[in-house]
Design an enzyme around this catalytic site. Structure first.
Site, PDB file in Angstrom:
ATOM      1  N   TYR A 149       0.863  -1.183   0.000  1.00 36.42           N
ATOM      2  CA  TYR A 149       0.000   0.000   0.000  1.00 36.42           C
ATOM      3  C   TYR A 149       0.898   1.231   0.000  1.00 36.42           C
ATOM      4  O   TYR A 149       1.822   1.323   0.812  1.00 36.42           O
ATOM      5  CB  TYR A 149      -0.889  -0.005   1.236  1.00 36.42           C
ATOM      6  N   ASP A 244       9.378   2.565  -0.093  1.00 32.02           N
ATOM      7  CA  ASP A 244       8.326   3.286   0.635  1.00 32.02           C
ATOM      8  C   ASP A 244       8.510   2.936   2.120  1.00 32.02           C
ATOM      9  O   ASP A 244       8.071   1.885   2.571  1.00 32.02           O
ATOM     10  CB  ASP A 244       6.943   2.882   0.127  1.00 32.02           C
ATOM     11  N   LYS A 272       4.552   9.287   9.056  1.00 38.84           N
ATOM     12  CA  LYS A 272       4.312   8.747  10.403  1.00 38.84           C
ATOM     13  C   LYS A 272       5.315   9.255  11.454  1.00 38.84           C
ATOM     14  O   LYS A 272       5.227  10.361  11.961  1.00 38.84           O
ATOM     15  CB  LYS A 272       4.285   7.218  10.327  1.00 38.84           C
TER      16      LYS A 272
HETATM   17  P1  KE4 Z   1      -0.818   8.204   4.755  1.00 34.67           P
HETATM   18  O1  KE4 Z   1      -1.361   8.916   3.545  1.00 34.67           O
HETATM   19  O2  KE4 Z   1      -1.890   7.353   5.434  1.00 34.67           O
HETATM   20  O3  KE4 Z   1      -0.070   9.117   5.734  1.00 34.67           O
HETATM   21  O4  KE4 Z   1       0.326   7.193   4.254  1.00 34.67           O
HETATM   22  C1  KE4 Z   1       0.013   6.237   3.249  1.00 34.67           C
HETATM   23  C2  KE4 Z   1       0.972   5.077   3.363  1.00 34.67           C
HETATM   24  C3  KE4 Z   1       1.995   4.961   2.442  1.00 34.67           C
HETATM   25  N1  KE4 Z   1       2.900   3.951   2.510  1.00 34.67           N
HETATM   26  C4  KE4 Z   1       2.819   3.021   3.501  1.00 34.67           C
HETATM   27  C5  KE4 Z   1       3.845   1.920   3.538  1.00 34.67           C
HETATM   28  C6  KE4 Z   1       1.795   3.098   4.481  1.00 34.67           C
HETATM   29  O5  KE4 Z   1       1.727   2.152   5.449  1.00 34.67           O
HETATM   30  C7  KE4 Z   1       0.854   4.135   4.414  1.00 34.67           C
HETATM   31  C8  KE4 Z   1      -0.293   4.263   5.398  1.00 34.67           C
HETATM   32  N2  KE4 Z   1      -0.439   3.181   6.304  1.00 34.67           N
HETATM   33  C9  KE4 Z   1      -1.800   2.934   6.771  1.00 34.67           C
HETATM   34  C10 KE4 Z   1      -1.725   1.756   7.745  1.00 34.67           C
HETATM   35  N3  KE4 Z   1      -1.404   0.561   7.114  1.00 34.67           N
HETATM   36  C11 KE4 Z   1      -2.416   4.116   7.408  1.00 34.67           C
HETATM   37  C12 KE4 Z   1      -3.646   3.813   8.220  1.00 34.67           C
HETATM   38  C13 KE4 Z   1      -4.909   4.199   7.501  1.00 34.67           C
HETATM   39  O6  KE4 Z   1      -4.924   4.171   6.258  1.00 34.67           O
HETATM   40  O7  KE4 Z   1      -5.882   4.549   8.220  1.00 34.67           O
END
Ligand code: KE4
Length: 432
Positions: A149, A244, A272
């Site tokens: 993701y 990533d 994060k």
């Molecule tokens: P954000 O846009 O959520 O800050 O980051 C996206 C993203 C990009 N790359 C990786 C490897 C990530 O894990 C994420 C976001 N992680 C999720 C949890 N698996 C955020 C939680 C959610 O979507 O509510």
């Protein structure tokens, strides 16, 4: 409604009202507990390794707001630094020395990063890095891995993990074919599949993006040689390698998974932890590539709140705390105890289970395993995971509400917390 022994009256009331106001009652899908069932818990406040909900139940937290709370929630030094910063205002929309300070810390920590740009989320960071990859190489195609993701931008919503996997979405309506025709996918840990994609799309692939340790299909570690193989393949084909590290950055090691595994990508995305719990993202890498980003170069990317003083302040303090000697050894030791303990208990109570941990990141599948990729992960018993999640919640343990997420510990978790968690797991797995 799943029977629970904990009082959730206020959570139910607030969540019911929320569902009339916001789609699914949440600001992000995974929070709705759809795949584990039962009443989502409405938080009241958090501190250290703990959560208190609106019904005054306390939980040991293994989500840590999805990774940022690696120093424990509301760390007193982070809060104090934020109070001080608040007096100077909440947003400038102009350069501040705080951006220099955090940029220098990131550059000094992450092997691939010579220059960095701050944005407001991991999604933004991944969107921008894709545009940059394409501009630098003059190529349009991208390889991503099933179950990984990279935020919710159109181009990445192809066999994505996290909430997309959690909800079993076939990807997403509203994403035009034109947005994903250049997105190629391969199974994680499958170098042959990547080789084939490069053969079939010679000189058309801008690069490969991956989570060096997958956290969005559950926890899946890279097989020996996988990351090295990708580094060689991308070099061979004039393509870029992008890690990533939104989730793994400053979690797996102070220099991220790339430091842990000794593989240096060309570009890295972060998020994060570097915002210490405030909205943040970043992308960075080789100076010759990053120099193409506007206004130094012509690759456009912008953001009203990018580099805002509060996120910079929380990020700086968080990274300072992580520099303390022994931090990552401690994280690794308590998380190994947790992960090994969970697997041992599953074995003793007759459940097929596999999983593991690296530093402060862990995962558990109810499957014979091993789980090498998303297809393997999808074969796990998600129904049993849901019952396990609920049972642990009733015993005051808050795990990620999806089989397709990872678990996170913090330096605030104590040996006693781990013991309590394993005792709860013993109870639950004996009755699963
Ligand atoms: P954000 O846009 O959520 O800050 O980051 C996206 C993203 C990009 N790359 C990786 C490897 C990530 O894990 C994420 C976001 N992680 C999720 C949890 N698996 C955020 C939680 C959610 O979507 O509510």
């Amino acid at each position: 409604m799943v029977n629970t022994t904990i009082k959730t009256t206020k959570s139910q009331e607030i969540f019911a009202a929320a569902q009339n106001l916001m789609p699914g009652g949440v600001s992000s899908p995974v929070r709705a507990f759809k795949s584990v069932g039962g009443q989502p818990i409405v938080f009241d406040h958090v501190k250290g390794a703990y959560i208190w909900d609106v019904d005054s139940n306390q939980y040991i937290d293994y989500v840590g707001t999805w990774g940022p709370a690696i120093c424990g929630h509301a760390h007193p030094e982070v809060i104090a630094a934020l109070h001080e910063a608040l007096e100077k205002g909440t947003s400038f929309g102009a350069p501040s020395v705080l951006e220099n300070i955090l940029a220098e810390m990131v550059i000094n920590a992450v092997p691939s990063i010579e220059m960095v740009r701050f944005v407001n989320s991991g999604t933004e960071a991944c969107m921008a890095v894709l545009r940059l990859m394409r501009a630098f190489t003059g190529r349009d195609k991208l390889i991503k891995f099933e179950g990984c993701y990279h935020g919710h931008a159109d181009m990445f919503l192809v066999k994505a993990g996290s909430g997309v996997a959690t909800l079993g979405l076939p990807d997403s309506p509203g994403v035009p074919k034109s947005a994903t025709t250049n997105t190629l996918t391969a199974p994680f840990n499958d170098l042959e599949a990547v080789k084939q994609l490069f053969e079939e799309n010679r000189d058309e692939i801008a690069g490969v993006i991956l989570e060096p340790i997958v956290g969005n299909a559950g926890f899946i570690a890279p097989d020996a040689g996988f990351l090295e193989g990708l580094r060689e393949l991308t070099h061979e084909h004039g393509a870029l390698l992008v890690f990533d590290e939104v989730m793994t950055g400053f979690r797996i090691a102070y220099g991220g998974a790339q430091e842990k595994f000794g593989i240096t990508p060309d570009l890295t995305t972060l998020g994060k932890i570097i915002g210490g719990g405030l909205p943040v993202g970043a992308y960075g890498g080789r100076r010759d590539i990053m120099s193409m980003v506007a206004p130094a170069g012509s690759v456009y990317q912008a953001g009203t709140l990018s580099g805002n003083p509060l996120a910079m302040t929380a990020g700086i303090k968080t990274l300072e705390l992580l520099q303390k000697p022994g931090t990552y050894e401690y994280l690794d030791s308590i998380t190994q105890k947790l992960a090994d303990g969970l697997l041992q208990i599953a074995k003793e109570t007759g459940h097929a289970a596999c999983g593991g941990q690296i530093s402060g990141m862990f995962g558990l599948f109810f499957a014979n395993g091993p789980v090498h990729n998303y297809e393997d992960a999808k074969k796990s018993d998600t129904g049993k995971f849901g019952r396990f999640h609920r049972g642990m919640l009733e015993r005051g343990i808050y795990l990620a509400p999806s089989q397709f997420e990872a678990g996170f510990t913090s330096i605030a978790h104590t040996e006693e917390d781990i013991e309590r968690t394993l005792k709860a797991a013993q109870d639950v797995m004996s009755t699963l």
